[in-house]
Motif scaffolding. Structure first.
Motif, short mmCIF file in Angstrom:
data_model
loop_
_atom_site.label_atom_id
_atom_site.label_comp_id
_atom_site.label_asym_id
_atom_site.label_seq_id
_atom_site.Cartn_x
_atom_site.Cartn_y
_atom_site.Cartn_z
N SER A 261 0.84 -1.21 0.00
CA SER A 261 0.00 0.00 0.00
C SER A 261 0.87 1.25 0.00
N GLY A 262 1.98 1.18 -0.71
CA GLY A 262 2.84 2.34 -0.85
C GLY A 262 3.80 2.58 0.29
N TYR A 290 10.21 -13.63 -8.28
CA TYR A 290 9.39 -12.45 -7.98
C TYR A 290 10.23 -11.33 -7.37
N LEU A 291 11.10 -11.67 -6.41
CA LEU A 291 11.87 -10.66 -5.69
C LEU A 291 13.16 -10.27 -6.40
N GLY A 292 13.71 -11.19 -7.20
CA GLY A 292 15.04 -10.96 -7.76
C GLY A 292 15.04 -10.40 -9.17
N SER A 303 1.82 -7.80 -3.99
CA SER A 303 0.44 -8.24 -4.14
C SER A 303 0.46 -9.70 -4.56
N GLU A 304 -0.59 -10.42 -4.22
CA GLU A 304 -0.69 -11.81 -4.64
C GLU A 304 -0.84 -11.91 -6.15
N ALA A 310 4.28 -13.72 -11.66
CA ALA A 310 5.66 -14.24 -11.63
C ALA A 310 5.66 -15.76 -11.74
N GLU A 311 4.70 -16.40 -11.06
CA GLU A 311 4.59 -17.85 -11.12
C GLU A 311 4.32 -18.32 -12.55
#
Length: 466
Positions: A261-262, A290-292, A303-304, A310-311
């Motif tokens: 949320s920012g 997702y993170l890298g 967010s999901e 990403a998945e």
């Protein structure tokens, strides 16, 4: 092409020139072990893991130091609140951080020093700073005199007259409220160590300056950490180290945050997403993707939905890898070199998004080769893909991820047998040209979380995106 990095201190991208040819020394501010890690913490470890892997791929001998801050105000406060020893809280959370790093495929550091193991080095640094007129003792505390160091605040680009220095309880006796603590005098019930100025414990900033000096010497290549550390932590590290006589870090590299949320993801805001829980819901290799894969200087808004994207993206890569391995009838080794466009992107301030685009382009080329039954071309593309994924720590055939994609190797055989029975029914329906039944079976399998692909050797299944 020379590797280029954005240097926070220069506020521009600079060509990287190592102190010692063929070698690179990196100090990364690691965990403050007051609580278990959320994905924002682990993002920093992932970003610098990719940096380290790229330097190694380019032929550098990398020395990578990632410290553990195992004593600070918050750890002590939790010790009082929970009625537990401070070292018990620290060690428990240190293990949680290491579990998180390992789960997401980060290589272990060359050394991982703890702050509490380096009090003698801190005492030596304080002694030197006092002798040089940059620090002073007052009421059992030792403070750094910020006005004694004209370069102070150059990293964060602030004005000293407007500075609000964070300060904790008990920091009494300062000559100037902008001075910061190197050492804090002992308080009842707190851990303490003996020094020439009385018993006490280290200040946060002193720890890293002392450990960087011990393991990397008076000057080293790269100092890394999150954007939130620029001030006060890294600014104060620079002041201590340079006033002591060290040249200290030649490049400053900072990764951006994971936000919700920012807002920056943090324990204090109560919006953290623990790694230990995330790996129960998502495959660790998907979390790494997702993170890298966003640029290390770009914010990630959690967010999901973005995780599911990403998945799906990684599933396309993984599906190609599996299909070529099956067609080749054995393991395809990574290529010795990555494609030039991938290397160019990585050399340019670790441009992972651009490099990842080359991965996906190569996957598409490989899929076209498979469709044309061109085994040689498909194998060549897979070798390139494996080389690129290896740099990013995302090669699904790497030993670290072996079996991870099955989400439970002990059940894989059972599931495979059951799915094969259903697929046989679908094949029978197709043989009868009962397309409605065949499509209904496929749709049901898809709704159950399986991805079905038809190929020359018949249908194959895999776990699809949720």
């Amino acid at each position: 092409m020379t590797i280029r990095l954005y240097d926070t201190s220069a506020r521009q991208i600079r060509d990287f020139a190592p102190l010692q040819p063929g070698c690179v020394s990196i100090y990364l501010c690691g965990a403050t072990v007051q609580a278990a890690p959320h994905i924002g913490h682990i993002r920093s470890g992932l970003n610098f893991d990719i940096m380290r892997r790229w330097f190694a791929h380019r032929g550098y001998d990398v020395t990578f130091i990632r410290n553990v801050t195992d004593i600070d105000d918050k750890i002590i406060a939790k010790s009082h609140d929970q009625g537990r020893p401070w070292w018990s809280i620290g060690y428990e959370n240190e293990r949680a951080f290491n579990d998180g790093y390992q789960a997401l495929g980060c290589l272990p550091p060359t050394y991982e020093p703890r702050a509490t193991g380096h009090v003698p080095e801190m005492i030596e640094m304080m002694r030197g700073l006092i002798e040089r007129g940059h620090a002073y003792e007052s009421e059992g505390n030792v403070y750094f005199d910020v006005r004694s160091f004209p370069e102070y605040l150059q990293l964060s680009n602030q004005e000293l007259d407007n500075l609000l220095q964070p300060s904790a309880d008990g920091e009494t006796g300062k000559r100037d409220q902008r001075d910061f603590a190197l050492w804090k005098s002992v308080k009842p019930g707190e851990p303490s160590w003996e020094t020439p100025w009385g018993r006490g414990r280290p200040g946060w900033h002193l720890e890293c300056s002392a450990m960087a000096h011990k393991y990397l010497g008076p000057v080293f290549d790269i100092h890394g950490g999150g954007l939130d550390l620029i001030f006060p932590h890294h600014e104060n590290e620079i002041a201590q180290a340079k006033a002591y006589g060290d040249e200290f870090a030649r490049y400053w590299v900072h990764n951006a945050w994971v936000t919700m949320s920012g807002e920056k993801m943090s324990k204090s805001l109560g919006n953290s997403v623990l790694v230990s829980e995330m790996v129960k819901q998502w495959r660790p290799i998907v979390l790494r993707y997702y993170l890298g894969t966003p640029h290390y200087r770009s914010m990630i808004e959690y967010s999901e939905e973005s995780l599911r994207e990403a998945e799906s993206a990684f599933a396309r890569i993984e599906g190609f890898v599996q299909r070529v391995v099956e067609k080749a009838g054995g393991v395809v080794e990574p290529a010795a070199e990555v494609p030039p466009a991938f290397a160019e992107a990585m050399d340019d301030d670790l441009g992972v998004p651009q490099a990842l685009a080359i991965v996906h382009t190569t996957v598409r080329q490989g899929n076209s080769a498979l469709a044309a039954d061109d085994k040689e071309a498909a194998v060549a593309r897979l070798a390139e893909v494996r080389a690129m994924l290896g740099v990013l720590g995302l090669d699904p055939l790497d030993a670290h991820w072996a079996g991870e994609e099955s989400r439970g190797e002990d059940l894989h055989g059972v599931v495979d047998s059951l799915v094969r029975l259903v697929l046989d029914q679908r094949e029978s329906a197709r043989g009868r040209k009962d397309w409605a039944t065949a499509d209904a079976i496929r749709d049901q399998l898809t709704q159950s979380g399986l991805a079905i692909e038809d190929g020359p050797q018949g249908p194959r299944w895999s776990l699809g995106p949720r």
